[in-house]
Structure formats: C-alpha cells, structure tokens
Design an enzyme around this catalytic site. Structure first.
Site, mmCIF file in Angstrom:
data_model
loop_
_atom_site.group_PDB
_atom_site.id
_atom_site.type_symbol
_atom_site.label_atom_id
_atom_site.label_comp_id
_atom_site.label_asym_id
_atom_site.label_seq_id
_atom_site.Cartn_x
_atom_site.Cartn_y
_atom_site.Cartn_z
ATOM 1 N N TYR A 1 -46.450 -56.283 -40.734
ATOM 2 C CA TYR A 1 -45.983 -57.320 -39.815
ATOM 3 C C TYR A 1 -47.171 -58.090 -39.233
ATOM 4 C CZ TYR A 1 -41.571 -54.694 -39.657
ATOM 5 O OH TYR A 1 -40.405 -54.048 -39.988
ATOM 6 N N ASP B 1 -39.065 -58.020 -26.002
ATOM 7 C CA ASP B 1 -39.483 -59.222 -26.713
ATOM 8 C C ASP B 1 -39.139 -60.444 -25.873
ATOM 9 O OD1 ASP B 1 -36.764 -59.917 -27.167
ATOM 10 O OD2 ASP B 1 -36.731 -58.860 -29.077
ATOM 11 N N ARG C 1 -42.055 -53.984 -31.245
ATOM 12 C CA ARG C 1 -41.758 -54.242 -29.824
ATOM 13 C C ARG C 1 -42.198 -53.069 -28.954
ATOM 14 N NH1 ARG C 1 -35.580 -55.250 -29.327
ATOM 15 N NH2 ARG C 1 -35.475 -53.928 -31.185
#
Length: 283
Positions: A54, A68, A165
C-alpha cells in the site's frame, strides 16, 4: 467505490452474474482489486491471502471515529513539537510481527454482523487483536500542512488482514497526538500489481477481446500464483473424474495444467498421490 460497487460495474460491463473479488478495499481506498469472472471465481479464495503493498498518507495530530479521513474528528492535539526523527521512530515501531486491533468501523464480523454496522447502530464494539506482520514501512516524506499537523507519506508491505488505518491510529497514539489516514492506495496483492490493472470497463473489454490491460486468462493467473504441474493426457483425464494422480513431490498447491494449456485443477500432495483441491472442468 466499495469493492461491491466494482463487482457490480464488472457485472454490468460483461452482462454476467458470476463475478467475485479477492481482498476487500475500504471505500476511501483506491488502487488494485483482483476480480474473478465465471469459473475463475474458484481461484479467488486462494489469491486474497497473499501479502499486500500500500501507499498511504498518515496524518498526525487528529484522531477520528473511523481512523481515516471519512470519520468525525474525535480529538485534536498539536503535533508541532514532533520532529521528523520522532515520527520515523514511531512508525518504525509499527513494523515486524504485531498484535493489531482492527478499527471498530471495519468489515470484521461480531456475532454474525459487520462491526461497522454495529457501530452505526450506536453500539460500542471492541474487537480482539489479531496477529499481522508489517514487512516494511518506508517513510518517503514528512510535511506540515498546518503548524499543528504532520502528514507522512509511506509505503507498507504487509500480510493480508493488516489495517493501515490501525498503523496510523497506533503510531499517533504512541506519539500522544492521535493519527488517522488521509489517503490509501493498494499497489500490489501477491504477484498482481496495479501496473497490470485497468479500469473496470477497460478490463472487461480486454476479457471479451481475449487480451489487453487488466485481464489475465485463468491458466496464466494460476501460473503466476502457484507452481505449475504439467499433466499428461491420462493425468488430465483422471483429474476430470476426480481421481488422484502421482504426487508432485513438493508441498503446497500446484496449478495442474493439461497438455492443451487448460487449467484442470489445483492439486496438492497427500502422501504418494496428489488430490484435487479445486477442479476447473472444461467449458
């Protein structure tokens, strides 16, 4: 778009119902989502468990309900006193084997219901920690959009099931200022990369045309994920009847490919023979 939205688009573009995906993406996330169409959906359960990569932006100085940018801000604590070394050190602590608690607003099921559904219904949800591994967390840039906030651009290589997250949340908590994600993009899922991908409509067109961006034929996809076991005509026929064939000689699943190039099955050794784990009957 949610993963469900992407599948729905693929179904419309291809006029087929049998479409599935491997590895759910959060609604705010962009990037790679692996889809399977038709018989290829049988492969998906063996694809989603691979490592992921990611690219993300972590904001320090605020915590949110969802960990988030889409969630309500719960607290704001000035991060002006943090220097770059402190930020890098806190993120370095989020590497290696971790016991990570998923965000309460996640797809994890609690007594048969998604955690995010319970939270939205007003329930307080506490999820159990799970074992994950962050293989690499590389900090590319540290910026300060306001005097009280710090933004950190990172690349993360991790096991399936890792919540980026949660990395932002936990690093912010360790620094005493809170943290959340403002951007998330998946660039790789196992051997598949976003460089191979196409937008849904283009990938669907490639499938119909038999080649092009965003499309891999079933046999090729299986070869990318698993070692190949070349079959004789007799072995391919035996697998078609659900019979066992001589052992491959090495552990794990193998892509059993018939002489005509068709994926016949995923097979796995069981003693002196190999048995079918997933069959792919001829069209």
């Amino acid at each position: 778009m949610t993963s469900h939205d992407v599948v729905a688009q693929a179904r419309r573009a291809l006029s087929v119902r049998k479409v599935g995906h491997a590895g759910t993406l959060d609604p705010m996330a962009t990037g790679l989502l692996v889809l399977g169409v038709g018989t290829a959906t049988r492969l998906l359960g063996y694809v989603g468990g691979h490592d992921k990569t990611y690219e993300a932006t972590i904001r320090l100085g605020q915590s949110t309900v969802t960990d988030d940018r889409e969630g309500e801000v719960l607290s704001a604590t000035a991060a002006a006193h943090l220097d770059d070394d402190a930020v890098r050190s806190a993120l370095a602590a989020q590497t290696g084997p971790l016991q990570q608690v998923p965000s309460a607003v996640s797809a994890v099921k609690v007594d048969g219901r998604r955690s995010y559904d319970r939270v939205r219904a007003g329930e307080t949800v506490e999820l159990a920690a799970r074992s994950v591994t962050v293989h690499r967390l590389e900090v590319h840039r540290v910026t300060r959009p306001t005097p009280d906030l710090v933004d950190v651009d990172v690349t993360v290589d991790c096991t399936a099931g890792t919540y980026i997250r949660a990395i932002a949340r936990d690093a912010g908590a360790a620094l005493g200022v809170g943290g959340h994600l403002t951007a998330l993009r998946r660039t790789a899922s196992g051997p598949f990369t976003v460089a191979q991908a196409g937008v849904v409509e283009d990938a669907a067109a490639s499938l119909v045309a038999g080649g092009g961006a965003g499309f891999l034929p079933l046999t090729e996809a299986a070869r990318v994920v698993f070692p190949e076991r070349r079959l004789t005509t007799e072995e391919a026929r035996a697998l078609g009847y659900g019979q066992r064939i001589p052992a491959t000689g090495s552990g794990g699943l193998h892509a059993a490919v018939a002489p005509d190039g068709r994926l016949a099955a995923l097979v796995e050794d069981a003693g002196s023979t190999a048995r079918v784990t997933v069959g792919f009957p001829p069209p």
